[in-house]
Design a protein around this motif. Structure first.
Motif, short mmCIF file in Angstrom:
data_model
loop_
_atom_site.label_atom_id
_atom_site.label_comp_id
_atom_site.label_asym_id
_atom_site.label_seq_id
_atom_site.Cartn_x
_atom_site.Cartn_y
_atom_site.Cartn_z
N GLY A 281 0.82 -1.09 0.05
CA GLY A 281 -0.18 0.01 -0.05
C GLY A 281 0.87 1.22 0.08
N THR A 282 0.15 2.64 0.04
CA THR A 282 0.70 3.70 0.19
C THR A 282 1.06 4.10 1.38
OG1 THR A 282 -1.42 4.93 0.41
CG2 THR A 282 -0.71 4.55 -1.78
N ALA A 283 1.51 5.22 1.83
CA ALA A 283 1.69 5.69 3.16
C ALA A 283 0.51 5.60 4.19
CB ALA A 283 2.04 7.05 3.45
N VAL A 284 0.56 5.34 5.11
CA VAL A 284 -0.51 5.27 6.16
C VAL A 284 -1.04 6.70 6.27
CG1 VAL A 284 -1.32 4.55 8.41
CG2 VAL A 284 0.39 3.16 7.32
N ARG A 285 -1.94 7.01 6.65
CA ARG A 285 -2.80 8.35 6.87
C ARG A 285 -3.99 8.33 7.61
NH1 ARG A 285 -7.10 9.19 3.13
NH2 ARG A 285 -7.59 7.57 1.62
N CYS A 286 -4.39 9.38 7.94
CA CYS A 286 -5.67 9.81 8.94
C CYS A 286 -6.62 10.26 7.78
CB CYS A 286 -5.28 10.75 9.83
SG CYS A 286 -4.71 10.39 11.36
N LEU A 287 -7.89 9.44 8.04
CA LEU A 287 -9.26 10.06 7.32
C LEU A 287 -10.00 10.29 8.24
CD1 LEU A 287 -10.61 9.70 4.71
CD2 LEU A 287 -11.56 7.40 5.59
N ARG A 288 -10.33 11.84 8.41
CA ARG A 288 -11.13 12.39 9.31
C ARG A 288 -12.71 12.14 8.96
NH1 ARG A 288 -7.35 13.82 13.30
NH2 ARG A 288 -5.53 14.33 12.13
N VAL A 289 -13.39 11.70 9.75
CA VAL A 289 -14.69 11.38 9.71
C VAL A 289 -15.46 12.14 11.01
CG1 VAL A 289 -16.50 9.99 9.50
CG2 VAL A 289 -14.24 9.38 8.61
N GLY A 290 -15.98 13.34 10.78
CA GLY A 290 -16.64 14.06 11.94
C GLY A 290 -15.78 14.30 13.14
N ALA A 291 -16.27 13.66 14.22
CA ALA A 291 -15.35 13.73 15.68
C ALA A 291 -14.52 12.56 15.64
CB ALA A 291 -16.43 13.63 16.72
N LEU A 292 -14.30 11.66 14.69
CA LEU A 292 -13.31 10.75 14.54
C LEU A 292 -12.53 10.72 13.60
CD1 LEU A 292 -16.12 7.81 15.13
CD2 LEU A 292 -14.53 8.59 16.77
N ALA A 293 -11.14 9.97 13.61
CA ALA A 293 -10.18 9.81 12.84
C ALA A 293 -10.00 8.29 12.52
CB ALA A 293 -8.95 10.56 13.19
N ALA A 294 -9.94 7.76 11.37
CA ALA A 294 -9.59 6.61 10.96
C ALA A 294 -8.20 6.41 10.57
CB ALA A 294 -10.47 5.93 10.00
N VAL A 295 -7.30 5.67 10.91
CA VAL A 295 -5.88 5.44 10.46
C VAL A 295 -6.10 4.51 9.29
CG1 VAL A 295 -3.62 4.84 10.86
CG2 VAL A 295 -4.86 6.32 12.52
N VAL A 296 -5.69 4.84 8.23
CA VAL A 296 -6.19 3.81 6.92
C VAL A 296 -4.69 3.77 6.13
CG1 VAL A 296 -8.52 4.68 7.03
CG2 VAL A 296 -6.92 5.68 5.61
N GLN A 297 -4.93 3.17 5.04
CA GLN A 297 -4.06 2.83 4.15
C GLN A 297 -4.61 2.40 2.67
OE1 GLN A 297 -1.10 -0.49 4.41
NE2 GLN A 297 0.52 0.68 3.43
N ASP A 298 -4.28 3.07 1.65
CA ASP A 298 -4.85 2.61 0.36
C ASP A 298 -3.81 1.51 -0.39
OD1 ASP A 298 -6.47 5.03 0.03
OD2 ASP A 298 -4.91 6.15 -0.10
N VAL A 299 -4.76 0.47 -0.50
CA VAL A 299 -3.98 -0.84 -1.06
C VAL A 299 -4.56 -1.00 -2.24
CG1 VAL A 299 -3.47 -1.56 1.13
CG2 VAL A 299 -5.84 -2.05 0.15
N PRO A 300 -3.86 -1.87 -3.12
CA PRO A 300 -4.26 -2.26 -4.54
C PRO A 300 -5.44 -3.19 -4.30
CG PRO A 300 -1.97 -2.60 -4.40
CD PRO A 300 -2.44 -2.21 -2.99
N ALA A 301 -6.70 -2.56 -4.98
CA ALA A 301 -8.00 -3.54 -4.84
C ALA A 301 -7.89 -5.13 -5.61
CB ALA A 301 -8.92 -2.81 -5.51
N ALA A 302 -7.15 -5.08 -6.35
CA ALA A 302 -6.90 -6.51 -7.03
C ALA A 302 -6.27 -7.39 -6.09
CB ALA A 302 -6.11 -6.43 -8.31
N GLN A 303 -5.52 -6.99 -5.38
CA GLN A 303 -4.81 -7.87 -4.31
C GLN A 303 -5.61 -8.19 -2.84
OE1 GLN A 303 -0.39 -6.85 -3.74
NE2 GLN A 303 -0.36 -5.94 -5.70
N PHE A 304 -6.51 -7.28 -2.82
CA PHE A 304 -7.33 -7.45 -1.71
C PHE A 304 -8.63 -7.89 -1.81
CE2 PHE A 304 -3.44 -5.33 -0.44
CZ PHE A 304 -3.26 -5.91 0.76
N THR A 305 -9.05 -8.61 -2.78
CA THR A 305 -10.36 -9.19 -2.96
C THR A 305 -10.64 -10.26 -2.12
OG1 THR A 305 -9.74 -10.72 -4.83
CG2 THR A 305 -10.26 -8.79 -5.59
#
Length: 275
Positions: free
Chosen positions: A29-53
């Motif tokens: 995947g790409t660099a780990v990042r924060c995804l802000r959702v209202g009062a929350l933050a999710a720590v996520v990573q973008d990964v190739p969809a084809a490898q994570f079906t």
């Protein structure tokens, strides 16, 4: 990332600033990042969809080496998030087709996440595993001279069975006392499903697998309690205690105040064959 899916590691408060620099996450995947959702933050990573079906995940998770690699990567990120403040770890397989779906899912669960974040604030999880110790009584290979009569043989069998039952009851009592002692130092506790020797790699059966949510100020109290239990002569011949932690609160990542799965595992996994 074009054709990318979003993998979620943990959820924290929106104001949190976990140290994510240098975290690799999953190598694909790409660099780990924060995804802000209202009062929350999710720590996520973008990964190739084809490898994570779904099919690819089943293949990955059925391979022990790949599963261990994913688990290590997941834990590394969760630990970094938890080090910065309260965090709710999410399961290893939490994956969304795109960022919009990830945002929607986290928003739907926002009330639960906020409840858990409040509950685990200033606390950490400790794991305690207890194994039966010493020889396990059995009906075969009884020492002593051969019995002179059928009745004597039956009497010996009955005595052996009574000994097995007494040993089993003593191990169960030890497990219950250990659990009760550690619950007294904890904000919450859970008995988890015990594991067989094929998973633990231990010669003796696991008779307690528990998690304790402990205030930071009481962690030393818990470790002292474990040390006292280990040196208690009543327990020495019966059980061996192992601890791990402190961890992010993996076992307390839902709203339930407390659960106890001991009934599903016969009071911590002790049965006639194990103890």
């Amino acid at each position: 990332m074009n054709g990318g899916a979003v993998r979620v590691f943990a959820v924290c408060g929106g104001a949190a600033t976990p140290a994510l620099a240098g975290l690799r996450g999953h190598a694909e995947g790409t660099a780990v990042r924060c995804l802000r959702v209202g009062a929350l933050a999710a720590v996520v990573q973008d990964v190739p969809a084809a490898q994570f079906t779904a099919e690819a995940l089943r293949t990955h998770l059925s391979d022990r080496a790949t599963l261990e690699r994913y688990a290590r990567a997941h834990h590394e990120v969760v630990a970094a998030v938890a080090a910065a403040g309260p965090a709710v770890p999410v399961p290893l397989t939490t994956l969304y087709a795109d960022e919009a779906r990830a945002r929607a899912a986290i928003a739907r669960e926002s009330a639960r996440f906020l409840t858990v974040l409040d509950r685990v604030r200033g606390r950490a999880e400790w794991g305690v595993k207890v194994f039966a110790a010493g020889p396990v009584p059995g009906p075969d290979g009884m020492p002593g001279a051969p019995p002179r009569s059928g009745r004597a043989y039956l009497d010996r069998l009955r005595d052996r069975q009574r000994g097995r039952e007494a040993h089993r009851d003593a191990v169960r009592a030890a497990v219950d006392r250990i659990d009760a002692t550690l619950r007294a130092t904890s904000a919450a506790a859970r008995r988890l499903r015990t594991h067989g020797t094929d998973l633990t790699g231990e010669a003796q059966p696991q008779v307690l697998n528990a998690a304790y949510l402990v205030d930071a100020a009481r962690c030393d109290e818990l470790t002292r309690a474990v040390a006292a239990l280990r040196t208690d002569p009543e327990f020495g011949p019966l059980v061996r205690i192992e601890t791990t932690g402190p961890w992010a609160p993996y076992s307390f990542a839902d709203e339930a105040e407390e659960t106890d799965e001991a009934e599903e595992t016969d009071r911590g996994g002790v049965d006639d064959d194990d103890a």
